[in-house]
Motif scaffolding. Structure first.
Motif, PDB file in Angstrom:
ATOM      1  N   THR A   1       3.417  -4.811  14.749  1.00  0.00           N
ATOM      2  CA  THR A   1       3.381  -3.377  15.046  1.00  0.00           C
ATOM      3  C   THR A   1       4.198  -2.599  14.020  1.00  0.00           C
ATOM      4  O   THR A   1       3.730  -1.589  13.473  1.00  0.00           O
ATOM      5  N   VAL A   2       5.409  -3.070  13.741  1.00  0.00           N
ATOM      6  CA  VAL A   2       6.249  -2.414  12.735  1.00  0.00           C
ATOM      7  C   VAL A   2       5.573  -2.487  11.370  1.00  0.00           C
ATOM      8  O   VAL A   2       5.541  -1.511  10.618  1.00  0.00           O
ATOM      9  N   TYR A   3       5.020  -3.653  11.047  1.00  0.00           N
ATOM     10  CA  TYR A   3       4.311  -3.839   9.783  1.00  0.00           C
ATOM     11  C   TYR A   3       3.200  -2.807   9.648  1.00  0.00           C
ATOM     12  O   TYR A   3       3.054  -2.172   8.608  1.00  0.00           O
ATOM     13  N   PHE A   4       2.400  -2.633  10.693  1.00  0.00           N
ATOM     14  CA  PHE A   4       1.296  -1.677  10.650  1.00  0.00           C
ATOM     15  C   PHE A   4       1.803  -0.268  10.351  1.00  0.00           C
ATOM     16  O   PHE A   4       1.286   0.403   9.446  1.00  0.00           O
ATOM     17  N   PHE A   5       2.815   0.182  11.085  1.00  0.00           N
ATOM     18  CA  PHE A   5       3.290   1.546  10.895  1.00  0.00           C
ATOM     19  C   PHE A   5       3.970   1.746   9.542  1.00  0.00           C
ATOM     20  O   PHE A   5       3.761   2.766   8.895  1.00  0.00           O
ATOM     21  N   VAL A   6       4.769   0.783   9.112  1.00  0.00           N
ATOM     22  CA  VAL A   6       5.470   0.945   7.837  1.00  0.00           C
ATOM     23  C   VAL A   6       4.523   0.732   6.659  1.00  0.00           C
ATOM     24  O   VAL A   6       4.430   1.562   5.758  1.00  0.00           O
ATOM     25  N   HIS A   7       3.798  -0.380   6.649  1.00  0.00           N
ATOM     26  CA  HIS A   7       2.966  -0.727   5.494  1.00  0.00           C
ATOM     27  C   HIS A   7       1.673   0.066   5.429  1.00  0.00           C
ATOM     28  O   HIS A   7       1.366   0.697   4.429  1.00  0.00           O
ATOM     29  N   ASP A   8       0.913   0.039   6.511  1.00  0.00           N
ATOM     30  CA  ASP A   8      -0.407   0.672   6.468  1.00  0.00           C
ATOM     31  C   ASP A   8      -0.361   2.183   6.653  1.00  0.00           C
ATOM     32  O   ASP A   8      -1.111   2.906   6.007  1.00  0.00           O
ATOM     33  N   VAL A   9       0.504   2.660   7.539  1.00  0.00           N
ATOM     34  CA  VAL A   9       0.545   4.100   7.809  1.00  0.00           C
ATOM     35  C   VAL A   9       1.442   4.827   6.812  1.00  0.00           C
ATOM     36  O   VAL A   9       1.006   5.754   6.135  1.00  0.00           O
ATOM     37  N   LEU A  10       2.717   4.425   6.697  1.00  0.00           N
ATOM     38  CA  LEU A  10       3.643   5.151   5.821  1.00  0.00           C
ATOM     39  C   LEU A  10       3.368   4.895   4.340  1.00  0.00           C
ATOM     40  O   LEU A  10       3.179   5.831   3.573  1.00  0.00           O
ATOM     41  N   ILE A  11       3.332   3.631   3.944  1.00  0.00           N
ATOM     42  CA  ILE A  11       3.227   3.322   2.512  1.00  0.00           C
ATOM     43  C   ILE A  11       1.834   3.584   1.963  1.00  0.00           C
ATOM     44  O   ILE A  11       1.677   4.248   0.945  1.00  0.00           O
ATOM     45  N   HIS A  12       0.808   3.082   2.644  1.00  0.00           N
ATOM     46  CA  HIS A  12      -0.550   3.228   2.111  1.00  0.00           C
ATOM     47  C   HIS A  12      -1.317   4.415   2.680  1.00  0.00           C
ATOM     48  O   HIS A  12      -2.418   4.711   2.221  1.00  0.00           O
ATOM     49  N   GLY A  13      -0.764   5.100   3.666  1.00  0.00           N
ATOM     50  CA  GLY A  13      -1.392   6.311   4.194  1.00  0.00           C
ATOM     51  C   GLY A  13      -2.750   6.095   4.802  1.00  0.00           C
ATOM     52  O   GLY A  13      -3.609   6.974   4.734  1.00  0.00           O
ATOM     53  N   ARG A  14      -2.982   4.948   5.422  1.00  0.00           N
ATOM     54  CA  ARG A  14      -4.302   4.675   6.006  1.00  0.00           C
ATOM     55  C   ARG A  14      -4.591   5.554   7.212  1.00  0.00           C
ATOM     56  O   ARG A  14      -5.743   5.788   7.553  1.00  0.00           O
ATOM     57  N   LEU A  15      -3.558   6.024   7.860  1.00  0.00           N
ATOM     58  CA  LEU A  15      -3.669   7.079   8.865  1.00  0.00           C
ATOM     59  C   LEU A  15      -2.777   8.197   8.352  1.00  0.00           C
ATOM     60  O   LEU A  15      -1.664   7.954   7.922  1.00  0.00           O
ATOM     61  N   ARG A  16      -3.232   9.409   8.428  1.00  0.00           N
ATOM     62  CA  ARG A  16      -2.559  10.503   7.724  1.00  0.00           C
ATOM     63  C   ARG A  16      -1.494  11.243   8.528  1.00  0.00           C
ATOM     64  O   ARG A  16      -1.161  12.362   8.210  1.00  0.00           O
ATOM     65  N   PHE A  17      -0.947  10.642   9.571  1.00  0.00           N
ATOM     66  CA  PHE A  17       0.029  11.393  10.344  1.00  0.00           C
ATOM     67  C   PHE A  17       1.471  11.181   9.902  1.00  0.00           C
ATOM     68  O   PHE A  17       2.362  11.882  10.357  1.00  0.00           O
ATOM     69  N   TRP A  18       1.741  10.240   9.008  1.00  0.00           N
ATOM     70  CA  TRP A  18       3.121   9.974   8.582  1.00  0.00           C
ATOM     71  C   TRP A  18       3.087   9.674   7.098  1.00  0.00           C
ATOM     72  O   TRP A  18       2.919   8.545   6.691  1.00  0.00           O
ATOM     73  N   ARG A  19       3.218  10.685   6.272  1.00  0.00           N
ATOM     74  CA  ARG A  19       3.014  10.512   4.834  1.00  0.00           C
ATOM     75  C   ARG A  19       4.289  10.255   4.055  1.00  0.00           C
ATOM     76  O   ARG A  19       4.319   9.418   3.191  1.00  0.00           O
ATOM     77  N   LYS A  20       5.308  10.994   4.302  1.00  0.00           N
ATOM     78  CA  LYS A  20       6.549  10.893   3.533  1.00  0.00           C
ATOM     79  C   LYS A  20       7.724  10.807   4.486  1.00  0.00           C
ATOM     80  O   LYS A  20       7.645  11.229   5.628  1.00  0.00           O
ATOM     81  N   SER A  21       8.808  10.296   3.979  1.00  0.00           N
ATOM     82  CA  SER A  21      10.017  10.226   4.782  1.00  0.00           C
ATOM     83  C   SER A  21      11.207  10.605   3.914  1.00  0.00           C
ATOM     84  O   SER A  21      11.237  10.296   2.722  1.00  0.00           O
ATOM     85  N   SER A  22      12.174  11.244   4.520  1.00  0.00           N
ATOM     86  CA  SER A  22      13.401  11.543   3.790  1.00  0.00           C
ATOM     87  C   SER A  22      14.433  10.433   4.009  1.00  0.00           C
ATOM     88  O   SER A  22      15.491  10.451   3.409  1.00  0.00           O
ATOM     89  N   ASN A  23      14.102   9.462   4.853  1.00  0.00           N
ATOM     90  CA  ASN A  23      14.989   8.334   5.111  1.00  0.00           C
ATOM     91  C   ASN A  23      15.114   7.472   3.859  1.00  0.00           C
ATOM     92  O   ASN A  23      14.105   7.031   3.301  1.00  0.00           O
ATOM     93  N   LYS A  24      16.332   7.229   3.407  1.00  0.00           N
ATOM     94  CA  LYS A  24      16.551   6.492   2.153  1.00  0.00           C
ATOM     95  C   LYS A  24      16.001   5.067   2.217  1.00  0.00           C
ATOM     96  O   LYS A  24      15.434   4.578   1.249  1.00  0.00           O
ATOM     97  N   TYR A  25      16.173   4.404   3.347  1.00  0.00           N
ATOM     98  CA  TYR A  25      15.652   3.042   3.478  1.00  0.00           C
ATOM     99  C   TYR A  25      14.125   3.027   3.358  1.00  0.00           C
ATOM    100  O   TYR A  25      13.564   2.219   2.622  1.00  0.00           O
TER     101      TYR A  25
END
Length: 167
Positions: free
Chosen positions: A88-112
Protein backbone atom coordinates in the motif's frame (compact mmCIF):
# COMPACT_ATOMS: atom_id res chain seq x y z
CA UNK A 1 -0.37 -14.54 19.42
CA UNK A 2 -0.14 -11.51 21.66
CA UNK A 3 -0.82 -8.02 20.38
CA UNK A 4 2.84 -7.07 20.82
CA UNK A 5 3.99 -10.14 18.91
CA UNK A 6 1.53 -9.38 16.09
CA UNK A 7 2.77 -5.78 15.90
CA UNK A 8 6.39 -6.99 15.94
CA UNK A 9 5.82 -9.55 13.15
CA UNK A 10 3.91 -7.02 11.02
CA UNK A 11 6.54 -4.31 11.54
CA UNK A 12 9.45 -6.69 10.88
CA UNK A 13 7.75 -7.90 7.71
CA UNK A 14 7.09 -4.34 6.54
CA UNK A 15 10.73 -3.34 7.14
CA UNK A 16 12.04 -6.59 5.67
CA UNK A 17 10.04 -5.96 2.51
CA UNK A 18 12.30 -2.99 1.78
CA UNK A 19 15.27 -5.37 1.55
CA UNK A 20 13.21 -7.86 -0.49
CA UNK A 21 12.12 -5.05 -2.85
CA UNK A 22 15.70 -3.78 -3.21
CA UNK A 23 17.11 -7.28 -3.84
CA UNK A 24 14.37 -8.30 -6.28
CA UNK A 25 14.60 -5.00 -8.13
CA UNK A 26 18.37 -5.03 -8.48
CA UNK A 27 19.02 -8.71 -9.17
CA UNK A 28 15.78 -10.13 -10.57
CA UNK A 29 13.93 -7.27 -12.28
CA UNK A 30 17.14 -5.87 -13.76
CA UNK A 31 18.20 -9.46 -14.38
CA UNK A 32 16.16 -12.44 -15.57
CA UNK A 33 12.81 -10.62 -15.47
CA UNK A 34 13.98 -7.50 -17.32
CA UNK A 35 11.60 -8.40 -20.17
CA UNK A 36 8.72 -7.57 -17.79
CA UNK A 37 10.34 -4.71 -15.88
CA UNK A 38 11.62 -2.91 -19.01
CA UNK A 39 8.13 -1.52 -19.56
CA UNK A 40 8.62 0.58 -16.43
CA UNK A 41 11.78 2.24 -17.76
CA UNK A 42 10.46 3.40 -21.14
CA UNK A 43 7.76 5.92 -21.97
CA UNK A 44 4.54 4.47 -23.32
CA UNK A 45 0.96 5.67 -23.87
CA UNK A 46 -0.66 2.82 -21.88
CA UNK A 47 -2.25 3.05 -18.44
CA UNK A 48 -0.78 -0.28 -17.42
CA UNK A 49 2.59 -1.87 -18.08
CA UNK A 50 4.00 -5.39 -17.89
CA UNK A 51 5.82 -4.37 -14.72
CA UNK A 52 2.42 -4.17 -12.99
CA UNK A 53 2.28 -7.98 -12.90
CA UNK A 54 4.64 -7.85 -9.92
CA UNK A 55 1.80 -6.41 -7.82
CA UNK A 56 -0.11 -9.63 -8.50
CA UNK A 57 2.80 -11.72 -7.21
CA UNK A 58 3.19 -9.80 -3.94
CA UNK A 59 -0.58 -9.49 -3.59
CA UNK A 60 -0.90 -13.27 -3.87
CA UNK A 61 1.82 -13.77 -1.23
CA UNK A 62 0.07 -11.34 1.08
CA UNK A 63 -3.35 -12.85 0.51
CA UNK A 64 -1.98 -16.38 0.99
CA UNK A 65 -0.50 -15.47 4.37
CA UNK A 66 -3.67 -13.71 5.47
CA UNK A 67 -5.89 -16.59 4.40
CA UNK A 68 -3.63 -19.32 5.82
CA UNK A 69 -3.28 -17.65 9.22
CA UNK A 70 -6.70 -16.04 9.51
CA UNK A 71 -8.41 -18.67 11.68
CA UNK A 72 -6.04 -18.26 14.60
CA UNK A 73 -4.45 -14.93 13.63
CA UNK A 74 -1.12 -16.77 13.63
CA UNK A 75 2.17 -15.37 12.31
CA UNK A 76 1.38 -16.00 8.58
CA UNK A 77 -1.63 -13.71 8.97
CA UNK A 78 0.53 -10.89 10.33
CA UNK A 79 3.22 -11.48 7.70
CA UNK A 80 0.49 -11.11 5.08
CA UNK A 81 -0.66 -7.88 6.74
CA UNK A 82 2.94 -6.57 6.73
CA UNK A 83 3.34 -7.35 3.02
CA UNK A 84 -0.02 -5.68 2.28
CA UNK A 85 0.97 -2.60 4.28
CA UNK A 86 4.27 -2.32 2.39
CA UNK A 87 2.44 -2.76 -0.92
CA UNK A 88 0.00 0.00 0.00
CA UNK A 89 2.79 2.43 0.91
CA UNK A 90 4.69 1.38 -2.21
CA UNK A 91 1.65 2.15 -4.38
CA UNK A 92 1.12 5.62 -2.94
CA UNK A 93 4.78 6.63 -2.86
CA UNK A 94 6.04 5.01 -6.07
CA UNK A 95 3.06 4.94 -8.40
CA UNK A 96 1.09 7.96 -7.19
CA UNK A 97 3.70 10.45 -5.91
CA UNK A 98 6.79 9.61 -7.97
CA UNK A 99 5.28 8.46 -11.26
CA UNK A 100 2.00 10.40 -11.06
CA UNK A 101 -0.14 7.49 -12.22
CA UNK A 102 -3.02 9.05 -10.31
CA UNK A 103 -3.00 12.82 -10.39
CA UNK A 104 -4.11 13.69 -6.88
CA UNK A 105 -0.66 13.87 -5.23
CA UNK A 106 1.95 15.39 -7.52
CA UNK A 107 4.53 17.21 -5.43
CA UNK A 108 5.55 17.33 -1.82
CA UNK A 109 7.43 19.86 0.23
CA UNK A 110 8.51 17.07 2.60
CA UNK A 111 12.31 16.73 2.35
CA UNK A 112 12.27 12.95 2.72
CA UNK A 113 9.69 12.47 -0.05
CA UNK A 114 11.57 14.91 -2.29
CA UNK A 115 14.82 12.99 -1.66
CA UNK A 116 13.03 9.75 -2.46
CA UNK A 117 11.77 11.27 -5.70
CA UNK A 118 15.26 12.49 -6.66
CA UNK A 119 16.76 9.07 -5.98
CA UNK A 120 14.10 7.38 -8.09
CA UNK A 121 14.65 9.82 -10.94
CA UNK A 122 18.33 8.83 -10.86
CA UNK A 123 17.25 5.20 -11.11
CA UNK A 124 15.30 6.01 -14.26
CA UNK A 125 18.08 8.12 -15.75
CA UNK A 126 19.07 5.04 -17.74
CA UNK A 127 16.49 3.17 -19.79
CA UNK A 128 18.59 0.05 -20.02
CA UNK A 129 18.98 -2.97 -17.83
CA UNK A 130 22.43 -1.91 -16.59
CA UNK A 131 23.75 1.30 -15.07
CA UNK A 132 20.88 2.09 -12.71
CA UNK A 133 21.34 3.00 -9.07
CA UNK A 134 18.96 3.39 -6.13
CA UNK A 135 16.91 0.17 -6.22
CA UNK A 136 15.01 0.51 -2.95
CA UNK A 137 11.74 2.24 -2.34
CA UNK A 138 11.75 3.71 1.17
CA UNK A 139 15.45 3.83 2.00
CA UNK A 140 17.16 6.90 0.54
CA UNK A 141 20.90 7.44 0.16
CA UNK A 142 22.14 10.26 2.39
CA UNK A 143 23.33 12.22 -0.65
CA UNK A 144 19.70 12.67 -1.81
CA UNK A 145 18.56 13.66 1.67
CA UNK A 146 21.30 16.30 1.66
CA UNK A 147 20.25 17.49 -1.82
CA UNK A 148 16.62 17.78 -0.73
CA UNK A 149 17.71 19.69 2.37
CA UNK A 150 19.72 22.19 0.31
CA UNK A 151 17.36 22.57 -2.65
CA UNK A 152 14.18 24.46 -1.71
CA UNK A 153 10.82 22.88 -2.56
CA UNK A 154 8.77 24.36 -5.40
CA UNK A 155 6.11 26.80 -4.20
CA UNK A 156 2.62 26.43 -5.62
CA UNK A 157 0.92 29.59 -6.82
CA UNK A 158 -2.50 28.74 -8.23
CA UNK A 159 -1.91 26.18 -10.96
CA UNK A 160 1.69 27.10 -11.70
CA UNK A 161 4.70 25.91 -9.77
CA UNK A 162 7.31 28.55 -9.01
CA UNK A 163 10.78 27.41 -8.03
CA UNK A 164 13.33 29.53 -6.24
CA UNK A 165 15.38 29.80 -9.44
CA UNK A 166 12.63 31.57 -11.38
CA UNK A 167 10.87 33.55 -8.67
Amino acid sequence: MTTWAAVAVTTATFLGMEFVAWFMHKYVLHGALWFLHRSHHVRHPHHFERNDFFFLFYGALSMGGIMYGSDEKSWPFWVGIGIAAYGTVYFFVHDVLIHGRLRFWRKSSNKYLRALNMAHKMHHKTTGRDGSEEFGMLWVSPKYLELARRKPAPVRSGKTVITSSNS
